[in-house]
Design an enzyme around this catalytic site. Structure first.
Site, short mmCIF file in Angstrom:
data_model
loop_
_atom_site.label_atom_id
_atom_site.label_comp_id
_atom_site.label_asym_id
_atom_site.label_seq_id
_atom_site.Cartn_x
_atom_site.Cartn_y
_atom_site.Cartn_z
N LYS A 1 0.81 -1.22 0.00
CA LYS A 1 0.00 0.00 0.00
C LYS A 1 0.84 1.27 0.00
O LYS A 1 0.40 2.32 -0.45
CB LYS A 1 -0.94 0.02 1.21
CG LYS A 1 -0.24 0.09 2.57
CD LYS A 1 -1.24 0.09 3.71
CE LYS A 1 -0.56 0.12 5.06
NZ LYS A 1 0.18 -1.13 5.36
N GLU B 1 6.72 -5.87 8.29
CA GLU B 1 6.02 -5.28 7.15
C GLU B 1 6.50 -3.85 6.87
O GLU B 1 5.72 -2.90 6.93
CB GLU B 1 4.51 -5.30 7.41
CG GLU B 1 3.94 -6.69 7.64
CD GLU B 1 2.53 -6.66 8.21
OE1 GLU B 1 1.98 -5.54 8.38
OE2 GLU B 1 1.98 -7.73 8.52
N HIS C 1 1.43 -3.93 15.08
CA HIS C 1 1.95 -2.78 14.32
C HIS C 1 1.97 -1.60 15.27
O HIS C 1 0.93 -1.14 15.72
CB HIS C 1 1.05 -2.49 13.12
CG HIS C 1 1.69 -1.60 12.08
ND1 HIS C 1 2.29 -0.39 12.38
CD2 HIS C 1 1.84 -1.75 10.74
CE1 HIS C 1 2.76 0.15 11.28
NE2 HIS C 1 2.51 -0.66 10.26
#
Length: 419
Positions: free
Chosen positions: A67, A271, A196
């Site tokens: 993204k 990530e 996250h």
């Protein structure tokens, strides 16, 4: 120029300075189209960022957050280097897999997934996916019986540029154990824990807190018979100069892994998005209009009314590459592409090209006087910029100009099956 897929990549014989290269492009009529904005994309820099990751966190597999920037060359280069990919939709899964990346190198890291997208993930055999609620477990159990679920917990750096835990992640103490039991009852396979800490992390200790929770939850999950083989540390890694350096974050993570997962055989992944995408992309925009105004119009201070200021309009703005100002809480800082003869500076405002007064790029900026046709240079423009850009008001996105050194082409790229 060599050809990579449908995108031309310039192969240079020796190491290059990106800003100087941008100057050459801006003045070479054969390379640049009139006064259109463009991005210089350094493939060498992508590889340097990957090597830095491997140097600092060799035990952690990077799964690039698609993204952040879906540029096809960036994706293909990272695939060539062996990156995994964090996808959040059907489209992102297809973008990555259409380059030849296999399903085991993808994680569908969206805790609240569209039903048809889950079915598509099953069709493409993408198994790793995240969840943070019981409803998602029920949904996945019906649509993807082969799924390997990863429980996302909420552990956040509240000072991060973009905190995420208001939207995603379950309480690691009160809710997470209940969800593990729910997964057991529904017959859904759970294989690990994810978190996250927030995009643009400022407090690296959040990773340590999260890893401690992950350790505890792995033990609970193993008590239900789950293997709990994966720890996904999410994103938050800076892509350029930042209050908290990547090296500092990496040190905290290494120490936490040594404390909570010593000699582990678990698969450790993360990530990173802006870590890979930000620095390789440099934007060059043209000044399409310049006007002299009283300084007070810019400073909003009438005492400054006797001095001149300048308002400049460039051919990219917040509806284009600078959408990061609105969506990513980032404020890019640029300057003239070419050195100026005068040292005198004036208070200035940089506007985007649209007819919307919201289209403000930089305000109250001290800068030398520029003219229509001059160029502005903005480094570190690859993260959450072109991925969300539009052509609002009919203004085009910048052209992409990809460059790499001959050594990188020959040693890293030329024979790759992903190119």
């Amino acid at each position: 120029m060599e050809l990579i897929g449908n995108d031309k990549v310039g192969i240079l014989s020796e190491k290059f300075d990106v800003k100087q290269l941008a100057r050459d492009i801006a003045t070479n009529k054969d390379l640049q189209l009139n006064d259109s904005s463009f991005m210089v994309v350094s493939i060498d820099k992508i590889i340097e960022r990957f090597q830095l990751w491997k140097q600092q966190l060799p035990m952690i597999e990077p799964f690039y957050a698609v993204k952040c920037n879906t540029d096809p060359v960036l994706v293909r280069i990272l695939a060539t280097l062996g990156c995994g990919f964090d996808c959040a939709s059907r489209e992102e899964i297809d973008i990555v897999m259409n380059t030849g990346v296999t399903a085991d190198r993808l994680i569908y890291a969206n805790p609240c997934k569209t039903r048809s997208f889950i079915a598509h993930a099953m069709q493409r055999d993408v198994r790793m996916m995240t969840f943070d609620n019981a409803e998602e477990l029920v949904k996945v159990a019906k649509l993807h019986p082969n799924a390997e679920m990863i429980l996302r917990i909420a552990v956040s750096d509240p000072t991060a540029t973009c905190p995420l835990n208001l939207k995603f992640g379950c309480d690691p103490v009160l809710v997470a154990p209940q969800l593990l039991k729910k997964a057991y009852d529904e017959g859904v396979n759970v294989v690990g824990i994810s978190f996250h800490v927030g995009s643009g992390c400022n407090d690296a200790t959040a990773y340590k807190v999260a890893l401690q929770h992950a350790k505890n939850l792995c033990e609970i999950g193993e008590g239900f018979g789950f293997k709990m083989d994966i720890i996904d540390m999410g994103g938050g890694f800076p892509g350029s100069e930042h209050k908290n350096s990547f090296e500092n974050i990496a040190q905290v993570i290494r120490e936490a892994i040594d404390e909570f997962f010593p000699d582990t055989e678990k698969r450790l992944i993360a990530e990173p998005g802006r870590f890979f995408a930000a620095a390789p992309f440099s934007l060059v925009a043209n000044i399409i209009h310049a006007t002299e105004v009283p300084a007070s119009k810019i400073t909003k201070n009438e005492k400054d009314g006797g001095d001149s200021g300048y308002m400049y309009y460039i051919n990219d703005g917040v509806y284009g590459s600078f959408n990061c100002i609105l969506f990513d809480h980032v404020h890019p800082t640029g300057g003239p592409l070419f050195d100026q003869d005068s040292d005198q500076k004036f208070v200035s405002t940089i506007w985007g090209p649209t007819c919307d007064s919201l289209d403000l790029v930089e305000d109250k900026k001290m800068m030398c006087k520029l003219q229509v046709g001059d160029w502005m240079y903005y480094p570190d423009m690859g993260a959450y910029t072109i991925a969300a850009s539009t052509t609002f008001n009919g203004f085009a996105r910048p052209s992409m100009i990809y460059v790499m050194t001959e050594n990188v082409w020959n040693s890293k790229i030329k024979d790759s099956r992903h190119i």
